[in-house]
Design a protein around this motif. Structure first.
Motif, mmCIF file in Angstrom:
data_model
loop_
_atom_site.group_PDB
_atom_site.id
_atom_site.type_symbol
_atom_site.label_atom_id
_atom_site.label_comp_id
_atom_site.label_asym_id
_atom_site.label_seq_id
_atom_site.Cartn_x
_atom_site.Cartn_y
_atom_site.Cartn_z
ATOM 1 N N SER A 167 0.853 -1.188 0.000
ATOM 2 C CA SER A 167 0.000 0.000 0.000
ATOM 3 C C SER A 167 0.888 1.236 0.000
ATOM 4 C CB SER A 167 -0.929 0.017 1.227
ATOM 5 O OG SER A 167 -0.201 0.233 2.419
ATOM 6 N N GLY A 168 0.338 2.358 -0.492
ATOM 7 C CA GLY A 168 1.137 3.569 -0.620
ATOM 8 C C GLY A 168 2.113 3.452 -1.783
ATOM 9 N N LYS A 169 3.117 4.307 -1.774
ATOM 10 C CA LYS A 169 4.128 4.302 -2.834
ATOM 11 C C LYS A 169 5.511 4.374 -2.215
ATOM 12 C CE LYS A 169 1.165 6.647 -6.223
ATOM 13 N NZ LYS A 169 1.036 7.812 -7.141
ATOM 14 N N ARG A 170 6.491 3.844 -2.924
ATOM 15 C CA ARG A 170 7.882 3.897 -2.472
ATOM 16 C C ARG A 170 8.779 4.326 -3.626
ATOM 17 N NH1 ARG A 170 8.958 1.601 3.146
ATOM 18 N NH2 ARG A 170 6.804 1.178 3.746
ATOM 19 N N ARG A 171 9.703 5.194 -3.303
ATOM 20 C CA ARG A 171 10.720 5.615 -4.268
ATOM 21 C C ARG A 171 12.081 5.166 -3.743
ATOM 22 N NH1 ARG A 171 11.529 9.782 -8.274
ATOM 23 N NH2 ARG A 171 13.695 10.527 -8.317
ATOM 24 N N PHE A 172 12.798 4.430 -4.552
ATOM 25 C CA PHE A 172 14.120 3.924 -4.199
ATOM 26 C C PHE A 172 15.169 4.656 -5.029
ATOM 27 C CE2 PHE A 172 11.257 0.601 -2.974
ATOM 28 C CZ PHE A 172 11.859 -0.118 -1.952
ATOM 29 N N THR A 173 16.222 5.115 -4.371
ATOM 30 C CA THR A 173 17.392 5.653 -5.057
ATOM 31 C C THR A 173 18.557 4.746 -4.716
ATOM 32 O OG1 THR A 173 16.541 7.916 -4.795
ATOM 33 C CG2 THR A 173 18.850 7.664 -5.423
ATOM 34 N N LEU A 174 19.171 4.155 -5.742
ATOM 35 C CA LEU A 174 20.192 3.136 -5.531
ATOM 36 C C LEU A 174 21.542 3.567 -6.088
ATOM 37 C CD1 LEU A 174 17.294 1.502 -6.213
ATOM 38 C CD2 LEU A 174 18.745 -0.414 -5.613
#
Length: 346
Positions: A167-174
């Protein structure tokens, strides 16, 4: 310019283990768990999802963090590095979900509240009955992360990781592992999150204070995940995780590394800690000499270091059962050394 992480075709998921054995890079797997009822509830709204999740909850206590609104969800140290900018406590999944709903009705900024890495089988024992793990992850115990707006600074896992947004959103910076030199990493044994973190605010970097971070940014990758999407993160890849939305839920799967120590395995991080205790304070010339030995025996930059020796006599360097006895002796030696060190520091 944003560099997006490549995507892996979900229809080829049965070959995923083979794929990652030959590709040391993160990949997004769209709709990996989109068939989960939990994902559908998440799409119906925060309150519907909270009711759904609370129905599975027992009274198991799970680790929770609480952070004041002025920190804007960024998990970090306090101003003098003598502590952290949040409080640790324990609670149930049900109580946390209920409080998150209450925060939705608060005017202005609300505190950050988040469950961190709770074993699903422990706190939501029937959740996997309705939301079964993908077949290729069926032997891996999942963990749940539940909260509101939060940001975990760039850090690494020594295990393989598949993170699935529910649920919701996730932003990943790798960032690739070799960017460690440009990430201004904090202490490795005094951390707010477990593994060491980058001290740079990735979204608002101070390049005067952290000038090398500009090099790291040129090698950064980004992934934005919607409910149902998964992201594979290889061991030692640095990743910042940003959660947005009212209630954000992620289920992740870790395997390999120290997560399997209970299976009588030694993890690579153990050797690094051992080397820090035994090698880092030697004179420069000796450290360089040991690097030559590591390159030769461990990293094998010149190929098989014992190709000129019969397979039955390669011992710990054997690639088959010929080395079983030698490996056992080496493990016992390391364990005995660690026990002695612990006894010295009691």
């Amino acid at each position: 310019m944003t560099r997006w992480i490549e995507e892996y075709n979900k229809n080829n998921i049965s070959d995923f283990a083979s794929y990652i054995s030959n590709h040391y890079a993160p990949v997004v797997i769209r709709n990996l768990v989109d068939s989960w009822p939990a994902v559908e509830k998440g799409k119906q709204g925060d309150e519907a999802f909270a009711r759904y999740l609370r129905a599975f909850c027992n009274n198991s206590q799970v680790p929770v963090i609480l952070m004041a609104p002025q920190h804007q969800g960024r998990i970090f140290y306090n101003h003098d590095f003598e502590g952290f900018n949040f409080q640790r406590r324990n609670g149930t999944i049900s109580a946390v979900a209920k409080q998150l709903i209450a925060y939705l009705h608060v005017k202005g900024a609300s505190p950050t509240l988040a469950v961190q890495s709770a074993p699903v089988k422990q706190c939501l024992p029937e959740f996997l009955t309705q939301n079964p793990s993908p077949a290729f992850l069926s032997k891996v115990s999942p963990r749940i992360w539940l909260g509101n707006k939060a940001l975990v600074p760039a850090h690494y896992d020594e295990s393989h990781n598949i993170a699935c947004v529910i649920s919701g959103k996730r932003r990943f910076t790798l960032f690739p592992p070799e960017q460690i030199k440009n990430l201004y990493v904090g202490p490795i044994d005094y951390t707010p999150t477990g593994p060491a973190i980058s001290l740079v605010d990735v979204n608002n970097p101070d390049l005067e204070k952290h000038p090398r971070f500009e090099q790291a940014l040129s090698h950064a990758y980004v992934a934005e995940l919607e409910p149902g999407d998964g992201l594979y993160i290889p061991p030692l890849w640095w990743h910042q995780v940003e959660a947005s939305g009212g209630i954000n839920t992620l289920v992740n799967y870790w395997w390999g590394g120290s997560i399997e120590l209970e299976q009588n395995k030694l993890a690579p991080v153990d050797s690094m800690m051992h080397a820090l205790l035994t090698i880092k304070d030697l004179p420069v010339a000796e450290r360089l000499a040991w690097r030559s030995f590591y390159d030769h025996y461990v990293f094998q930059t010149g190929g098989d270091p014992l190709e000129h020796v019969p397979a039955s006599k390669k011992g710990i360097l054997a690639k088959n059962d010929n080395g079983t006895e030698a490996i056992g002796r080496a493990k016992a030696s390391v364990v005995n050394w660690l026990i002695k060190q612990l006894e010295k520091h009691r």
